[in-house]
Structure formats: C-alpha cells, structure tokens
Write a protein that holds these residues in place. Structure first.
Motif, short mmCIF file in Angstrom:
data_model
loop_
_atom_site.label_atom_id
_atom_site.label_comp_id
_atom_site.label_asym_id
_atom_site.label_seq_id
_atom_site.Cartn_x
_atom_site.Cartn_y
_atom_site.Cartn_z
N ASN A 306 0.84 -1.24 0.00
CA ASN A 306 0.11 0.09 0.06
C ASN A 306 0.95 1.31 0.11
N TRP A 307 2.17 1.34 0.76
CA TRP A 307 2.62 2.51 0.75
C TRP A 307 3.56 2.64 -0.46
N VAL A 308 3.96 1.46 -1.17
CA VAL A 308 4.55 1.64 -2.34
C VAL A 308 3.69 2.28 -3.56
N HIS A 309 2.33 1.58 -3.75
CA HIS A 309 1.29 2.24 -4.52
C HIS A 309 0.76 3.53 -4.26
N GLY A 310 0.45 3.47 -3.05
CA GLY A 310 -0.34 4.77 -2.41
C GLY A 310 0.46 6.08 -2.56
N SER A 311 1.93 5.83 -2.47
CA SER A 311 2.60 7.08 -2.51
C SER A 311 2.66 7.61 -3.99
N SER A 312 2.80 6.54 -4.92
CA SER A 312 2.84 6.91 -6.13
C SER A 312 1.51 7.51 -6.44
N ASP A 313 0.38 7.01 -6.46
CA ASP A 313 -0.78 7.74 -6.56
C ASP A 313 -0.95 9.01 -6.11
N TRP A 314 -0.54 9.18 -4.79
CA TRP A 314 -0.48 10.58 -4.06
C TRP A 314 0.27 11.62 -4.81
N TYR A 315 1.60 11.27 -5.38
CA TYR A 315 2.41 12.29 -5.98
C TYR A 315 1.73 12.84 -7.20
N ARG A 316 0.76 12.15 -7.59
CA ARG A 316 -0.23 12.52 -8.80
C ARG A 316 -1.00 13.63 -8.61
N ILE A 317 -1.45 13.75 -7.18
CA ILE A 317 -2.43 14.79 -6.85
C ILE A 317 -2.03 15.87 -5.70
N THR A 318 -0.95 15.49 -5.06
CA THR A 318 -0.37 16.66 -4.38
C THR A 318 0.24 17.90 -5.06
N SER A 319 0.08 18.96 -4.42
CA SER A 319 0.99 20.20 -4.94
C SER A 319 2.09 20.31 -3.94
N ARG A 320 2.21 19.43 -3.15
CA ARG A 320 3.31 19.86 -1.96
C ARG A 320 4.97 19.97 -2.74
N TYR A 321 5.05 19.30 -3.78
CA TYR A 321 6.21 19.63 -4.35
C TYR A 321 6.43 20.43 -5.44
N SER A 322 5.35 21.17 -5.83
CA SER A 322 5.60 22.04 -6.94
C SER A 322 6.37 23.33 -6.52
N LEU A 323 6.65 23.73 -7.56
CA LEU A 323 7.68 25.31 -7.50
C LEU A 323 6.83 26.18 -6.91
N GLU A 324 5.52 26.06 -7.14
CA GLU A 324 4.54 27.30 -6.97
C GLU A 324 4.19 27.29 -5.35
N ASP A 325 4.37 25.92 -4.69
CA ASP A 325 4.10 26.06 -3.32
C ASP A 325 5.34 26.42 -2.84
N THR A 326 5.40 27.42 -1.85
CA THR A 326 6.20 27.84 -1.00
C THR A 326 7.01 26.93 -0.03
N SER A 327 6.55 25.61 0.00
CA SER A 327 7.07 24.59 0.85
C SER A 327 6.88 24.56 2.14
N ALA A 328 7.72 24.44 3.02
CA ALA A 328 7.63 23.94 4.50
C ALA A 328 6.75 25.18 5.22
N ASP A 329 7.43 26.36 4.66
CA ASP A 329 6.85 27.68 5.73
C ASP A 329 5.45 28.13 4.92
N SER A 330 4.80 27.27 3.95
CA SER A 330 3.67 27.72 3.55
C SER A 330 2.59 27.18 4.36
N LEU A 331 2.86 26.11 5.17
CA LEU A 331 1.65 25.65 5.95
C LEU A 331 1.66 25.72 7.27
N THR A 332 2.44 26.65 7.77
CA THR A 332 2.58 26.77 9.16
C THR A 332 2.38 28.35 9.52
#
Length: 332
Positions: A306-332
């Motif tokens: 589940n972790w192998v396949h689930g993480s692959s599926d999650w990367y397709r929908i998350t914006s966590r690693y996009s350059l538009e996201d200002t990363s760590a300090d954007s969530l706190t």
C-alpha cells in the motif's frame, strides 16, 4: 547487489545507467477522503496547528493528509490515519523552518516525554501529539507500545539531526543523507501505525526478523529515493539537501543522469522487495506460525504494498512538491 557503480569524477561521457523505474499503474482515488478531511481540519484547528485562514487554505490545497487514504486504505480508523500523517507533515515543516535551536530541543523533549509519562504540553505540536499517542495505544499490547515509542523517538531524533546539520551547514554524503532520511521521513512509524489502524499486531520477535526487516528496508529505500526525485526541483530552488544533487556532485553526473541513476536504484529496491516477498509462505512454515499470526504477517506485507502504490498515486494529486508551493513555511 551486483550492478556496478558508475565511475566517479567529472565525466563528460554519460555512464551506462539502467532505465528509470516504470511508473506504477494508478489506482482509483479512495472514496472515504471527503468525509474525513473536514473533521481532520477541525482537529488541527483545535490544537492550534493551523492558525490562519491562509495556512488552512494552503494545507487543504496541498492534500498532504490525503496520503493517509492512499497509503492506509485498509484503515479501520481513517481519521486517526489522517491525524497522524497530517501531524507528521506539520511537525516536519516546523522543524525545517524553525530558527530557534532551543525551541527545537524543547519541542523534541516534550514529545519524547509524552511517550513515557503524562505531561501538560506547552507547544501546540506537543498537545496534538499527546492526543495522537493516547489514541494509538488503545487496544494494543505493551510490547507494541514500547516498539511504537522507540520508532517515534527515532523519527524525532532524525528530524533533530536534520535541523542540526542545517545550522552547521554540514555537507552530507549521499549515504549520510539516506541514513538521516530513514529516520526523519517517519516511514517506519507509519508501518507500525498500519497495525493499529488495521486491527492486527506483529509479535516483537517477528517484527525484528531478518525476513520482514529486509522487506521493509527495500520499501523504505524505494520511498526515500522516489521522494527525493519528486522533491528535487523544489529542494534545488530552496538549496536544500537532496539525493539527486548529492549524486550529481559525487559522481559527476548531470541532473538528468542523476535522476535516472536514482530512479534505477529505486526500481532495483522495488524488484528486490517483490522477489523476496515470494518467501512469505516458507517463512511462516519454518516458524510454525498459527493462522492468526500468518494473517498478521500477510497484512503487514500488504501494508508495504500500500505504501509503494499509495505514495505513487498521491504524488499525482499533491501540490506539496510544486515550485509554486512555497514549501515548508507555507503550511505553518
């Protein structure tokens, strides 16, 4: 592993590299997510982890906690899965952006203390973790609680090590980076959380058995390598340590070659996992495991899938690693 390492140095000729890991086939999005997200956000607000409308918007948009639904689809308590994953991301972000060394140590000390005795928390992160820890222990054996406490401590110290390395401006080797990430990404914690949310438990002697430990090793390395591939552009822009950039420097590779090299290593770990798991029946027979324990072992290995396949599926929908996201300090 028999594959030869590509030559080191500032080579102008591309080394012979294995092809990159083939993308895993996408699975349908979990149907339970919509009903859990709002309750999860209420929990975060109650503990003061999202203090502004903007931080809430960014957190929701990033879909970081949806990783729980993708990677723990058998969860009998999806809200707990969401709360654990969401808390881990926010804790990791806080440690990544904190400029206060004393606060880093104070928060970590509170978190570790909570694992061993009751404590009135003074930090929102500690307050939320106390809630999580109390819920996680419900219905689990003392042996599991001790193992879980040990895994949490490894994660806390891994994040503290990252913070110290950043302040020291320490230049890690690729092998050092991998060792730190094995603790700081909390993947071992989540393997154990899946026992609690899945309603089963691996006996202590089996958790530490070489067969299961090796299977977890290969999945963990796959997840670490793929995570650094996904986050490379953002890490490069923020001048954060990443396995791709470290491999470029150590082996004299271009970014494309380094991405291909790490992808091939990830693929190799995944193939080793698939090959070794074929020995599950022999493992259970050799130890004369009763049917209920065999079921738990099977559920644990299914959780690794589940972790192998689930993480692959999650990367397709998350914006966590996009350059538009200002990363760590954007969530706190």
């Amino acid at each position: 592993m028999s594959r030869k390492d590509p030559p080191k140095g500032n080579n102008t000729t591309a080394p012979q590299l294995a092809p990159p890991a083939a993308p895993l086939s996408a699975r349908p999005a979990p149907s339970e997510m919509d009903g859990v997200r709002d309750t999860h956000l209420e929990w975060l607000h109650r503990h003061g982890l999202l203090e502004t409308t903007e931080s809430t918007r960014r957190y929701r948009q990033s879909q970081v906690a949806d990783l729980a639904a993708y990677c723990d689809p058998e969860s009998k308590d999806l809200l707990l899965s969401y709360n654990v994953i969401g808390w881990i991301f926010l804790h990791d972000d806080w440690m990544d952006t904190s400029a206060d060394r004393m606060a880093d140590h104070a928060v970590t000390a509170e978190l570790i203390t909570i694992l061993h005795r009751p404590l009135l928390p003074t930090y929102p992160l500690a307050s939320a973790f106390a809630d999580i820890w109390g819920t996680l222990q419900t219905g689990m054996s003392e042996a599991w609680r001790q193992r879980m406490a040990w895994l949490w401590q490894q994660y806390f110290y891994g994040n503290l090590a990252e913070a110290v390395d950043r302040r020291e401006r320490r230049k890690l080797t690729s092998s050092e980076h991998i060792r730190v990430k094995e603790a700081s990404v909390a993947i071992a914690v989540m393997y154990a959380v899946a026992e609690r949310t899945g309603g089963f438990e691996i006996p202590a002697e089996l958790w530490h058995a070489t067969f299961l430990n090796t299977l977890r090793h290969h999945v963990t390395r796959y997840i670490i390598f793929m995570n650094d591939i996904e986050s490379f552009k953002q890490d490069e822009a923020a001048e954060r340590t990443n396995l791709i950039s470290l491999t470029m420097a150590e082996m004299g590779l271009s970014s494309r070659q380094s991405l291909q090299h790490i992808s091939a290593q990830a693929s190799e770990h995944l193939q080793n996992f698939y090959t070794l798991e074929a020995g599950i029946d022999q493992f259970c027979r050799a130890l004369h495991l009763p049917a209920n324990v065999r079921h738990s072992v099977g559920a644990h290995i299914a959780g690794l899938h589940n972790w192998v396949h689930g993480s692959s599926d999650w990367y397709r929908i998350t914006s966590r690693y996009s350059l538009e996201d200002t990363s760590a300090d954007s969530l706190t």
